[in-house]
Design a protein around this motif. Sequence first.
Motif, PDB file in Angstrom:
ATOM      1  N   HIS A   1      21.134 -26.399 106.656  1.00  0.00           N
ATOM      2  CA  HIS A   1      21.613 -27.596 107.349  1.00  0.00           C
ATOM      3  C   HIS A   1      20.389 -28.398 107.746  1.00  0.00           C
ATOM      4  N   LEU A   2      20.235 -29.594 107.143  1.00  0.00           N
ATOM      5  CA  LEU A   2      19.072 -30.440 107.427  1.00  0.00           C
ATOM      6  C   LEU A   2      19.556 -31.712 108.107  1.00  0.00           C
ATOM      7  N   GLU A   3      19.130 -31.897 109.360  1.00  0.00           N
ATOM      8  CA  GLU A   3      19.546 -33.070 110.132  1.00  0.00           C
ATOM      9  C   GLU A   3      18.554 -34.204 109.947  1.00  0.00           C
ATOM     10  N   LEU A   4      19.065 -35.360 109.537  1.00  0.00           N
ATOM     11  CA  LEU A   4      18.227 -36.548 109.382  1.00  0.00           C
ATOM     12  C   LEU A   4      18.030 -37.230 110.735  1.00  0.00           C
ATOM     13  N   PRO A   5      16.990 -38.073 110.861  1.00  0.00           N
ATOM     14  CA  PRO A   5      16.688 -38.707 112.137  1.00  0.00           C
ATOM     15  C   PRO A   5      17.769 -39.680 112.582  1.00  0.00           C
ATOM     16  N   PRO A   6      17.776 -39.904 113.916  1.00  0.00           N
ATOM     17  CA  PRO A   6      16.827 -39.414 114.916  1.00  0.00           C
ATOM     18  C   PRO A   6      17.326 -38.149 115.611  1.00  0.00           C
ATOM     19  N   GLY A   7      16.394 -37.391 116.166  1.00  0.00           N
ATOM     20  CA  GLY A   7      16.738 -36.295 117.052  1.00  0.00           C
ATOM     21  C   GLY A   7      17.175 -35.014 116.378  1.00  0.00           C
ATOM     22  N   ALA A   8      17.732 -34.115 117.218  1.00  0.00           N
ATOM     23  CA  ALA A   8      18.140 -32.794 116.748  1.00  0.00           C
ATOM     24  C   ALA A   8      19.432 -32.336 117.416  1.00  0.00           C
ATOM     25  N   VAL A   9      20.265 -33.279 117.840  1.00  0.00           N
ATOM     26  CA  VAL A   9      21.530 -32.934 118.502  1.00  0.00           C
ATOM     27  C   VAL A   9      22.436 -32.142 117.570  1.00  0.00           C
ATOM     28  N   LEU A  10      22.536 -32.583 116.319  1.00  0.00           N
ATOM     29  CA  LEU A  10      23.419 -31.905 115.370  1.00  0.00           C
ATOM     30  C   LEU A  10      22.918 -30.502 115.041  1.00  0.00           C
ATOM     31  N   SER A  11      21.614 -30.316 115.100  1.00  0.00           N
ATOM     32  CA  SER A  11      21.057 -28.995 114.817  1.00  0.00           C
ATOM     33  C   SER A  11      21.523 -27.976 115.856  1.00  0.00           C
TER      34      SER A  11
ATOM     35  N   GLN B   1      24.186 -17.181 109.630  1.00  0.00           N
ATOM     36  CA  GLN B   1      23.313 -16.758 108.541  1.00  0.00           C
ATOM     37  C   GLN B   1      22.918 -18.012 107.778  1.00  0.00           C
ATOM     38  N   GLY B   2      21.671 -18.375 107.864  1.00  0.00           N
ATOM     39  CA  GLY B   2      21.229 -19.604 107.226  1.00  0.00           C
ATOM     40  C   GLY B   2      20.100 -20.237 108.008  1.00  0.00           C
ATOM     41  N   THR B   3      19.751 -21.454 107.610  1.00  0.00           N
ATOM     42  CA  THR B   3      18.632 -22.162 108.224  1.00  0.00           C
ATOM     43  C   THR B   3      19.094 -23.526 108.718  1.00  0.00           C
ATOM     44  N   VAL B   4      18.745 -23.848 109.944  1.00  0.00           N
ATOM     45  CA  VAL B   4      19.064 -25.142 110.539  1.00  0.00           C
ATOM     46  C   VAL B   4      17.747 -25.800 110.922  1.00  0.00           C
ATOM     47  N   VAL B   5      17.520 -27.020 110.423  1.00  0.00           N
ATOM     48  CA  VAL B   5      16.247 -27.692 110.678  1.00  0.00           C
ATOM     49  C   VAL B   5      16.478 -29.192 110.820  1.00  0.00           C
ATOM     50  N   ALA B   6      15.689 -29.835 111.639  1.00  0.00           N
ATOM     51  CA  ALA B   6      15.751 -31.284 111.809  1.00  0.00           C
ATOM     52  C   ALA B   6      14.554 -31.920 111.111  1.00  0.00           C
ATOM     53  N   PHE B   7      14.797 -33.053 110.463  1.00  0.00           N
ATOM     54  CA  PHE B   7      13.729 -33.802 109.799  1.00  0.00           C
ATOM     55  C   PHE B   7      12.671 -34.218 110.811  1.00  0.00           C
ATOM     56  N   GLN B   8      13.126 -34.729 111.949  1.00  0.00           N
ATOM     57  CA  GLN B   8      12.185 -35.214 112.964  1.00  0.00           C
ATOM     58  C   GLN B   8      11.370 -34.052 113.524  1.00  0.00           C
TER      59      GLN B   8
END
Length: 306
Positions: A261-271, A280-287
Amino acid sequence: MSSLFAFPGQGAQQVGMLHQLPAGTSASLEEASDALGEEVLALDSDEALHSTRAVQLCLLVAGVACARLLLQRSPAPDYVAGLSIGAYAAAVIAGSLDFADAVRLVALRGELMQRAYPQGYGMTAIMGLDQATVERLLAEAEGPVFLANINADNQLVIAGSDAAMAAVAERARALGAGAAKRLAVSVPSHCQLLEAPARELAAAFAEVELCRPAIRYLSGSSARPILDPERLRDDLAFNMCRVVDWHGTLRTAYERGVRLHLELPPGAVLSGLARRVFEQGTVVAFQGARLDTLDALLREEVSRSR
């Protein structure tokens, strides 16, 4: 295994968010300015972001610009999804909606929403109560207030008049809600109060060509994939007056094999919301992340899926 680009909604905006975009995004900024007929970099000041129109345009441009930058070097995601206004960036990256058309439609969307409720309305997040309890409070409320977002099992958002929301928030706290926080949103999104503006937007959408998504598009309203361009047109035009089921959207993605799960900007609320689902998996924010790190994660998911 597969990947998802997730685009945030209103409330995630940050002062200076367009000025802080990484190098390599200037072409998208110029394209947006040309489509809008004004300089988009003037929209992310503290004063400008009091406008719903400016907020929504900034979120669209930031999401598209950064997704495009990443796709210049990395494999495309298997899915895209956006919360509320984020759906427009998702549709652009899916190849369904032209970016210039999206810019013009989002400018109109923000204007219609702001014009319908210039003051006295908004949204409030309630944490710590389940959906049934919140819906009971809404049914007992005096004044216009509705369920707007299902962000998690115990994180819900309501929309309506300031007075009605304040009364529901007070009762929620009395029942043990961990928090009841007014959001940085000045319109009552995702409820029937915005049905009339949505119909006006739908009329404008009728003049715009949409294509079948080249990347699978998950609706943040129905939490299901949409392939048909006409259904996508309806989803985008009317998402302002439909409940957001973001929790359901994340569960659908996970059940379909998404593990990045890759969250696009802005922020990291969705992450933060995604970590509750992607056990099981990876959650990361672009910002805040390095482009080479994000590229490696996307390539790793591609290699795993083979």
